[in-house]
Scaffold this motif. Structure first.
Motif, short mmCIF file in Angstrom:
data_model
loop_
_atom_site.label_atom_id
_atom_site.label_comp_id
_atom_site.label_asym_id
_atom_site.label_seq_id
_atom_site.Cartn_x
_atom_site.Cartn_y
_atom_site.Cartn_z
N LYS A 61 43.56 39.13 30.75
CA LYS A 61 42.27 39.66 30.42
C LYS A 61 42.53 39.58 28.75
O LYS A 61 43.55 40.07 28.12
N TYR A 62 41.24 39.00 28.37
CA TYR A 62 41.45 39.01 26.52
C TYR A 62 41.35 40.49 26.30
O TYR A 62 40.70 41.00 26.95
N PRO A 63 41.90 40.72 25.03
CA PRO A 63 41.71 42.08 24.67
C PRO A 63 40.23 42.24 24.48
O PRO A 63 39.31 41.51 24.02
N LEU A 64 39.76 43.80 24.30
CA LEU A 64 38.41 44.22 24.13
C LEU A 64 37.57 43.56 25.15
O LEU A 64 36.31 43.94 25.17
N THR A 65 38.12 42.95 26.25
CA THR A 65 36.82 42.71 27.22
C THR A 65 37.47 43.21 28.60
O THR A 65 38.71 43.25 28.76
N ASP A 66 36.54 43.37 29.65
CA ASP A 66 37.12 43.73 30.93
C ASP A 66 37.32 42.88 31.99
O ASP A 66 37.58 43.03 33.03
N LYS A 67 36.96 41.33 31.75
CA LYS A 67 36.83 40.39 32.82
C LYS A 67 38.19 39.85 32.90
O LYS A 67 38.84 39.43 32.12
N LEU A 68 38.80 39.64 34.46
CA LEU A 68 39.96 38.87 34.38
C LEU A 68 39.64 37.43 34.15
O LEU A 68 39.09 36.73 35.20
N VAL A 69 39.86 36.88 33.17
CA VAL A 69 39.53 35.54 32.97
C VAL A 69 40.59 34.48 33.81
O VAL A 69 40.16 33.31 33.99
N LEU A 70 41.93 35.00 33.94
CA LEU A 70 42.77 34.47 35.04
C LEU A 70 42.83 35.34 35.93
O LEU A 70 43.51 36.45 35.76
N GLY A 119 36.37 22.41 36.36
CA GLY A 119 35.74 23.73 36.59
C GLY A 119 34.62 23.74 35.73
O GLY A 119 34.52 23.05 34.66
N GLN A 120 33.39 24.54 36.03
CA GLN A 120 32.32 24.83 34.87
C GLN A 120 33.05 25.35 33.69
O GLN A 120 33.72 26.11 33.73
N ASN A 121 32.18 25.49 32.84
CA ASN A 121 32.20 26.14 31.58
C ASN A 121 32.42 27.60 31.62
O ASN A 121 31.94 28.46 32.45
N GLY A 122 33.65 28.18 31.15
CA GLY A 122 33.74 29.46 31.48
C GLY A 122 34.64 29.90 32.59
O GLY A 122 35.12 31.14 33.10
N ALA A 123 35.16 28.81 33.45
CA ALA A 123 35.84 28.93 34.55
C ALA A 123 37.37 29.59 34.15
O ALA A 123 37.98 30.05 35.09
N GLY A 124 37.79 29.16 32.93
CA GLY A 124 39.17 29.72 32.62
C GLY A 124 39.99 28.46 32.27
O GLY A 124 41.08 28.82 32.15
N LYS A 125 39.58 27.17 32.35
CA LYS A 125 40.41 26.15 32.06
C LYS A 125 41.15 26.12 30.78
O LYS A 125 42.47 26.03 30.96
N SER A 126 40.56 26.65 29.50
CA SER A 126 41.14 26.41 28.36
C SER A 126 42.33 27.70 28.26
O SER A 126 43.46 27.43 27.72
N THR A 127 41.94 28.89 28.86
CA THR A 127 42.81 29.95 28.82
C THR A 127 44.02 29.71 29.62
O THR A 127 45.16 29.97 28.96
N LEU A 128 44.09 28.89 30.71
CA LEU A 128 45.01 28.66 31.53
C LEU A 128 45.95 27.60 30.75
O LEU A 128 47.28 28.01 30.89
N PHE A 138 50.31 34.91 21.60
CA PHE A 138 49.52 35.00 20.27
C PHE A 138 48.11 35.67 20.57
O PHE A 138 47.75 36.42 19.82
N PHE A 139 47.34 35.38 21.56
CA PHE A 139 46.52 36.26 22.14
C PHE A 139 46.95 37.18 22.89
O PHE A 139 47.46 36.94 24.21
N LYS A 140 46.85 38.62 22.50
CA LYS A 140 47.41 39.59 23.26
C LYS A 140 46.36 39.95 24.44
O LYS A 140 45.73 39.02 24.76
N PHE A 190 44.13 20.72 21.25
CA PHE A 190 42.76 21.76 21.57
C PHE A 190 41.51 21.23 21.88
O PHE A 190 41.18 20.00 21.35
N GLN A 191 40.76 22.05 22.53
CA GLN A 191 39.42 21.52 22.74
C GLN A 191 38.33 21.14 21.66
O GLN A 191 37.88 20.00 21.80
N ASN A 192 38.88 21.70 20.47
CA ASN A 192 37.98 21.55 19.28
C ASN A 192 38.80 20.91 18.20
O ASN A 192 39.39 21.62 17.48
N LEU A 240 32.45 33.09 20.70
CA LEU A 240 32.00 32.32 21.92
C LEU A 240 32.78 31.13 22.15
O LEU A 240 33.39 30.52 20.94
N THR A 241 32.63 30.31 23.13
CA THR A 241 33.71 29.32 23.45
C THR A 241 32.87 28.20 22.55
O THR A 241 31.69 28.17 22.31
N LEU A 242 33.32 27.04 22.59
CA LEU A 242 32.77 25.68 21.82
C LEU A 242 31.39 25.36 22.62
O LEU A 242 30.34 25.00 21.71
#
Ligand SMILES: Nc1ncnc2c1ncn2[C@@H]1O[C@H](COP(=O)(O)OP(=O)(O)OP(=O)(O)O)[C@@H](O)[C@H]1O
Ligand SMILES: Nc1ncnc2c1ncn2[C@@H]1O[C@H](COP(=O)(O)OP(=O)(O)O)[C@@H](O)[C@H]1O
Ligand SMILES: [Mg+2]
Ligand SMILES: [Mg+2]
Lengths: 281, 265
Positions: A12-21, A38-47, A58-60, A90-92, B137-139
């Motif tokens: 879960k990213y800090p300051l949010t309540d959703k389990l992204v993984l 998977g669709q945008n926001g599925a958690g691919k980049s976080t994984l 780095f990301f607490k 990275f994605q960007n 937000l994401t890219l």
């Protein structure tokens, strides 16, 4: 031994309540090419970031479960050790390019400086990577004066030059022209042949189907399926996960052209099966 | 009247390399895709249309105005450009104010700008994120915000530089719908992209750029049948067309839907 093991990973990213993984488990063998879809926001980049250790080093945030690379738990290592073993594009690309370096050449050299190579070896690796990505002629140019696609090529060259054991690429070809994109898949395939483990996030399903040994289908922080491209793209519920089959598979599904319950996923196989189908009908 | 007229356009960033090498084009209301290899000069070309760069030689005439004689601000109410890199465009720390910035800047009043911004955010499906900070937000979301920011300005010409970067299937469909909607409102939409299937499914006219020149210009299905030129420009035909070629079909379909429809019995 498995190269990468992910066990009951939760994040879960800090300051949010959703389990992204949300309770992710899978294993990858050395030298496999794994596609993540998977669709945008599925958690691919976080994984991906969790495999590099950026999550949680780095990301607490709230973290549970384990990620092991070569049996070593990434959350208990330090980033610079892991980065020698696991490289990530990275994605960007606009954020990957540091901007602190004056030239394209120095940008690639930057990553290599910490490895302790001699000058000769370093120069060889940089030249090779720049040539492989078709940007050698820009080596003295400021990275910010490149076109978008050229910058994306630079980001990939920087990681390939490091020669890590595991390379993670997060949508690495989104800004490449079709031939350039094919060249990157081929180059990555060559690395796989040399025993490097590849993890690639992509929306280009035709390429994922052609090059992956296995595909990890993610949705809403969970693993929905982890199997061969034929099995994944033969599912009839992909739309539910915001994913669409490769064009060739879509065509074959429309005519119900399949073999032992599986639809073709590549151009060659689809062509073969369509020809056979036409002979029989 | 043609909306955009380009006469013998040349452009260089530096003395040693010419990027655009003599382009002559006319744009009318047909939705148009620009495709071509990395570094061909596509982004440079649309920055010239927007007036951000000025020709080294030749003229760019936007809705009757020669860009040499007008400032970017003068042209802004007529032509909007969504940048390839959203970070070049986004600078506010709140999504709604980001999207309202353009409309306010070209002289819309506060309530009209807000109305227009909300409509545009709804179009891209981000109406629930109006209070977020764009940097969180994401890219893919930042890319959609930058599209909304330009759509909200309601300009006659809208240019999208690689709008489908980082977008999944659903968002790509959404962007396609937006382009069709803008077109039905009588706007000229010009889009740069490397997604050949997206081009085949969406645009009436396609231009192929190759090393600073226009190599092909025509109806999209015509352009995608010129295999030799496409190869030269580092492109590929759409996937359905590749299958048709491999099957040695007489007829080449450029979209999966057309292929299926034509072969169903
Ligand atoms: N600021 C700059 N200074 C010098 N050269 C530049 C600058 N910006 C771009 N170029 C060069 O001009 C050429 C055209 O760049 P442009 O960004 O227009 O390409 P593009 O067709 O949009 O490519 P892509 O598909 O990669 O986005 C490239 O070779 C690029 O390296
Ligand atoms: N730095 C961050 N802080 C908070 N939430 C984030 C951050 N990065 C991503 N997220 C959220 O985590 C979820 C998964 O995002 P991401 O891993 O980028 O998905 P994908 O790569 O599959 O598009 C999304 O809901 C996204 O909004
Ligand atoms: Mg992502
Ligand atoms: Mg560009």
């Amino acid at each position: 031994m498995d190269k990468i093991v992910v066990e009951n990973l939760k994040y879960k990213y800090p300051l949010t309540d959703k389990l992204v993984l949300n309770d992710i488990s899978f294993k990858i063998e050395k030298g496999q090419f794994i596609g993540i879809i998977g669709q945008n926001g599925a958690g691919k980049s976080t994984l991906c970031q969790a495999i590099t250790g950026l999550v949680p080093l780095f990301f607490k945030g709230a973290y549970g479960g384990r990620v092991l690379v070569d049996g070593i738990e990434v959350a208990k290592s330090n980033i610079s050790d892991i980065s020698l073993k696991v490289g990530m594009v990275f994605q960007n690309p606009f954020t990957q390019v540091t901007g602190s370096k004056l030239t394209v050449y120095e940008e690639v050299a930057f990553g290599l400086e910490n490895i302790g190579l001699n000058r000769e070896e370093m120069k060889n690796r940089i030249d090779e990577a720049l040539n492989l990505l078709g940007i050698y002629r820009f080596k003295d140019r400021n990275p910010f004066d490149l076109s978008g696609g050229q910058m994306q090529r630079l980001a990939i060259a920087g990681i390939i030059a490091m020669q890590p054991d595991v390379i993670i690429l997060d949508e690495p070809t989104s800004q490449l022209d079709p031939q350039g994109s094919e060249e990157v898949f081929k180059a990555v395939w060559d690395l796989k042949k040399r025993g490097i483990t590849i993890i690639m996030v992509e929306h280009k399903m035709e390429k994922i189907a052609e090059y992956s040994d296995k595909v990890l289908l993610m949705h809403d922080g969970k693993v929905i399926d982890f199997d061969t491209p034929e099995k994944i793209f033969s599912r009839d519920d992909l739309m539910q996960y915001g994913v669409i089959e490769p064009a060739y598979t879509r065509i074959c599904k429309a005519f119900d052209i399949k073999d032992s319950g599986l639809y073709p996923v590549t151009l060659d196989r689809a062509c073969e099966m369509v020809v056979k189908y036409n002979e029989h009908n | 009247m043609s909306i955009i007229e380009i006469n013998n356009l040349h452009f260089s960033y530096t003395k040693d390399e010419e990027i655009l090498k003599g382009i002559n084009l006319i744009f009318d209301e047909k939705s148009t895709a620009i495709i071509g290899q990395n570094g061909a000069g596509k982004t440079t070309f649309v920055k010239l249309l927007k007036g951000l760069l000025k020709p080294t030689w030749g003229d760019v005439i936007i809705d009757g105005k020669n860009t040499k004689e007008y400032t970017v601000a003068n042209l802004a109410p007529t032509i909007g450009l969504v940048f390839q890199n959203p970070n070049d465009q986004i600078f506010k720390n709140n999504v709604l104010s980001e999207v309202m910035f353009g409309p306010l800047n070209i002289g819309m009043d506060e309530s009209k700008a807000k109305d227009s911004a909300l409509k545009a955010l709804k179009m891209v499906g981000l109406e629930e994120k109006i209070n977020d900070n764009p940097y969180d937000l994401t890219l893919s979301e930042r890319k959609l915000i930058s599209i909304a920011s330009i759509v909200a300005m309601n300009t006659k010409i809208i240019i999208l530089d690689e709008p489908t970067i980082a977008q999944d299937y659903i968002s790509k469909e959404k962007i396609k719908d937006i382009i069709l909607k803008l077109k039905s409102q009588g706007k000229l939409v010009i889009t740069i992209t490397h997604d050949m299937d997206f081009v085949a499914e969406t645009f009436e006219r396609t231009l192929v750029f190759c090393e600073g020149r226009v190599l092909l210009d025509g109806k999209t299905d015509y352009v995608f049948m010129q295999d030799e030129e496409l190869k030269k420009a580092h492109l590929e035909p759409p996937y359905a067309a590749q299958l048709c070629r491999k099957l040695n079909s007489d007829k080449i379909y450029i979209t999966v839907e057309e292929f299926i429809k034509a072969n169903k019995r």
